[in-house]
Design a protein around this motif. Structure first.
Motif, PDB file in Angstrom:
ATOM      1  N   MET A   9       0.852  -1.183   0.000  1.00  0.00           N
ATOM      2  CA  MET A   9       0.000   0.000   0.000  1.00  0.00           C
ATOM      3  C   MET A   9       0.888   1.234   0.000  1.00  0.00           C
ATOM      4  O   MET A   9       1.846   1.311   0.776  1.00  0.00           O
ATOM      5  CB  MET A   9      -0.919   0.001   1.228  1.00  0.00           C
ATOM      6  N   ASP A  10       0.560   2.195  -0.882  1.00  0.00           N
ATOM      7  CA  ASP A  10       1.351   3.420  -0.971  1.00  0.00           C
ATOM      8  C   ASP A  10       0.479   4.517  -1.574  1.00  0.00           C
ATOM      9  O   ASP A  10      -0.547   4.232  -2.200  1.00  0.00           O
ATOM     10  CB  ASP A  10       2.585   3.188  -1.838  1.00  0.00           C
ATOM     11  N   ILE A  11       0.897   5.755  -1.407  1.00  0.00           N
ATOM     12  CA  ILE A  11       0.152   6.890  -1.935  1.00  0.00           C
ATOM     13  C   ILE A  11       0.301   7.014  -3.449  1.00  0.00           C
ATOM     14  O   ILE A  11      -0.520   7.637  -4.112  1.00  0.00           O
ATOM     15  CB  ILE A  11       0.565   8.192  -1.222  1.00  0.00           C
ATOM     16  N   GLN A  12       1.356   6.421  -4.011  1.00  0.00           N
ATOM     17  CA  GLN A  12       1.606   6.498  -5.448  1.00  0.00           C
ATOM     18  C   GLN A  12       1.579   5.112  -6.070  1.00  0.00           C
ATOM     19  O   GLN A  12       2.030   4.138  -5.456  1.00  0.00           O
ATOM     20  CB  GLN A  12       2.975   7.114  -5.722  1.00  0.00           C
ATOM     21  N   LYS A  13       1.076   5.034  -7.294  1.00  0.00           N
ATOM     22  CA  LYS A  13       1.100   3.774  -8.033  1.00  0.00           C
ATOM     23  C   LYS A  13       2.516   3.555  -8.541  1.00  0.00           C
ATOM     24  O   LYS A  13       3.049   4.358  -9.308  1.00  0.00           O
ATOM     25  CB  LYS A  13       0.115   3.819  -9.199  1.00  0.00           C
ATOM     26  N   ARG A  14       3.141   2.514  -8.047  1.00  0.00           N
ATOM     27  CA  ARG A  14       4.496   2.134  -8.439  1.00  0.00           C
ATOM     28  C   ARG A  14       4.518   0.619  -8.592  1.00  0.00           C
ATOM     29  O   ARG A  14       3.599  -0.063  -8.155  1.00  0.00           O
ATOM     30  CB  ARG A  14       5.500   2.539  -7.357  1.00  0.00           C
ATOM     31  N   PRO A  15       5.578   0.078  -9.163  1.00  0.00           N
ATOM     32  CA  PRO A  15       5.667  -1.384  -9.235  1.00  0.00           C
ATOM     33  C   PRO A  15       5.563  -1.991  -7.832  1.00  0.00           C
ATOM     34  O   PRO A  15       6.228  -1.541  -6.899  1.00  0.00           O
ATOM     35  CB  PRO A  15       7.055  -1.621  -9.842  1.00  0.00           C
ATOM     36  N   GLY A  16       4.700  -2.967  -7.677  1.00  0.00           N
ATOM     37  CA  GLY A  16       4.521  -3.632  -6.384  1.00  0.00           C
ATOM     38  C   GLY A  16       3.446  -3.043  -5.512  1.00  0.00           C
ATOM     39  O   GLY A  16       3.060  -3.638  -4.508  1.00  0.00           O
ATOM     40  N   VAL A  17       2.927  -1.869  -5.870  1.00  0.00           N
ATOM     41  CA  VAL A  17       1.861  -1.249  -5.075  1.00  0.00           C
ATOM     42  C   VAL A  17       0.528  -1.850  -5.512  1.00  0.00           C
ATOM     43  O   VAL A  17       0.138  -1.739  -6.676  1.00  0.00           O
ATOM     44  CB  VAL A  17       1.854   0.286  -5.225  1.00  0.00           C
ATOM     45  N   ASP A  18      -0.151  -2.492  -4.580  1.00  0.00           N
ATOM     46  CA  ASP A  18      -1.441  -3.126  -4.864  1.00  0.00           C
ATOM     47  C   ASP A  18      -2.610  -2.220  -4.496  1.00  0.00           C
ATOM     48  O   ASP A  18      -3.667  -2.284  -5.116  1.00  0.00           O
ATOM     49  CB  ASP A  18      -1.551  -4.442  -4.077  1.00  0.00           C
ATOM     50  N   VAL A  19      -2.430  -1.402  -3.459  1.00  0.00           N
ATOM     51  CA  VAL A  19      -3.476  -0.507  -2.976  1.00  0.00           C
ATOM     52  C   VAL A  19      -2.910   0.909  -2.983  1.00  0.00           C
ATOM     53  O   VAL A  19      -1.953   1.201  -2.260  1.00  0.00           O
ATOM     54  CB  VAL A  19      -3.922  -0.884  -1.540  1.00  0.00           C
ATOM     55  N   VAL A  20      -3.468   1.780  -3.794  1.00  0.00           N
ATOM     56  CA  VAL A  20      -3.052   3.181  -3.831  1.00  0.00           C
ATOM     57  C   VAL A  20      -3.981   3.946  -2.898  1.00  0.00           C
ATOM     58  O   VAL A  20      -5.194   3.985  -3.101  1.00  0.00           O
ATOM     59  CB  VAL A  20      -3.133   3.750  -5.270  1.00  0.00           C
ATOM     60  N   HIS A  21      -3.366   4.530  -1.845  1.00  0.00           N
ATOM     61  CA  HIS A  21      -4.186   5.217  -0.845  1.00  0.00           C
ATOM     62  C   HIS A  21      -3.318   6.155  -0.011  1.00  0.00           C
ATOM     63  O   HIS A  21      -2.186   5.828   0.328  1.00  0.00           O
ATOM     64  CB  HIS A  21      -4.877   4.200   0.071  1.00  0.00           C
ATOM     65  N   ASP A  22      -3.888   7.302   0.341  1.00  0.00           N
ATOM     66  CA  ASP A  22      -3.244   8.254   1.242  1.00  0.00           C
ATOM     67  C   ASP A  22      -3.449   7.754   2.667  1.00  0.00           C
ATOM     68  O   ASP A  22      -4.584   7.646   3.142  1.00  0.00           O
ATOM     69  CB  ASP A  22      -3.875   9.638   1.058  1.00  0.00           C
ATOM     70  N   LEU A  23      -2.366   7.447   3.358  1.00  0.00           N
ATOM     71  CA  LEU A  23      -2.446   6.869   4.708  1.00  0.00           C
ATOM     72  C   LEU A  23      -3.077   7.804   5.730  1.00  0.00           C
ATOM     73  O   LEU A  23      -3.461   7.367   6.806  1.00  0.00           O
ATOM     74  CB  LEU A  23      -1.048   6.463   5.178  1.00  0.00           C
ATOM     75  N   ASN A  24      -3.181   9.093   5.396  1.00  0.00           N
ATOM     76  CA  ASN A  24      -3.808  10.041   6.314  1.00  0.00           C
ATOM     77  C   ASN A  24      -5.324  10.093   6.159  1.00  0.00           C
ATOM     78  O   ASN A  24      -5.988  10.815   6.898  1.00  0.00           O
ATOM     79  CB  ASN A  24      -3.221  11.446   6.116  1.00  0.00           C
ATOM     80  N   LEU A  25      -5.874   9.337   5.208  1.00  0.00           N
ATOM     81  CA  LEU A  25      -7.325   9.270   5.022  1.00  0.00           C
ATOM     82  C   LEU A  25      -7.840   7.958   5.584  1.00  0.00           C
ATOM     83  O   LEU A  25      -7.380   6.881   5.194  1.00  0.00           O
ATOM     84  CB  LEU A  25      -7.676   9.392   3.534  1.00  0.00           C
ATOM     85  N   HIS A  26      -8.807   8.066   6.486  1.00  0.00           N
ATOM     86  CA  HIS A  26      -9.322   6.878   7.182  1.00  0.00           C
ATOM     87  C   HIS A  26     -10.818   6.740   6.958  1.00  0.00           C
ATOM     88  O   HIS A  26     -11.503   7.747   6.866  1.00  0.00           O
ATOM     89  CB  HIS A  26      -9.040   7.007   8.691  1.00  0.00           C
ATOM     90  N   PRO A  27     -11.293   5.508   6.903  1.00  0.00           N
ATOM     91  CA  PRO A  27     -10.538   4.262   7.029  1.00  0.00           C
ATOM     92  C   PRO A  27      -9.792   3.933   5.736  1.00  0.00           C
ATOM     93  O   PRO A  27     -10.157   4.370   4.657  1.00  0.00           O
ATOM     94  CB  PRO A  27     -11.623   3.216   7.302  1.00  0.00           C
TER      95      PRO A  27
END
Length: 154
Positions: A19-37
């Motif tokens: 999981m990461d804020i940017q789509k990169r190789p290996g990122v399965d879930v694109v999401h801003d960690l400061n946004l919940h849930p």
């Protein structure tokens, strides 16, 4: 599920969900960690790692709705997605190290006492009383990194 939080380009392995804020190789879930849930089901994660991300999460900020504590919210969100007894492995530059101080995006200095605020076995927990964790291991050098393994308590 094994969750690699803020994996960037280096997800821990093919059996991990990145999981990461940017789509990169290996990122399965694109999401801003400061946004919940997060888009992860509650109690669906068997283990997680958050290496070199918490130093980027603000300890506090003022919004039009009042003061928020994004780092406490981040820790509570990790707690929400992990199963009881699951472990979270965190690594971050020590807040007094050059590795922390030189990066202009680092805003959350962490030291060897920070995680006592998350474990009810320590008196510091009484200050904020976030979701409860147990400190399993803690290693640090003031010139280098802090590494802590926390276990989710019921």
């Amino acid at each position: 599920m094994k969750l690699d939080i803020a994996c960037g380009n280096h997800k821990d392995g093919p059996d991990w969900v990145g999981m990461d804020i940017q789509k990169r190789p290996g990122v399965d879930v694109v999401h801003d960690l400061n946004l919940h849930p997060w888009p992860i089901d509650a109690e669906s994660v068997d283990c997680a790692k958050a290496w070199h991300i918490i130093e980027h999460i603000p300890p506090a900020c003022v919004t039009e709705n009042g003061t928020r504590f994004p780092f406490l919210e981040f820790m509570n969100e990790c707690w929400r997605v992990l199963k009881v007894g699951a472990r979270l492995d965190i690594e971050t530059p020590h807040g007094a190290s050059d590795g922390f101080l030189h990066d202009p995006t680092h805003c959350n200095p962490v030291d060897e006492l920070t995680f006592e605020h998350f474990d009810p076995d320590y008196r510091r927990y009484q200050t904020y009383q976030p979701k409860p964790w147990k400190i399993i291991s803690l290693n640090y050098t003031r010139e280098g990194n802090v590494n802590v393994v926390l276990e989710k308590r019921a």
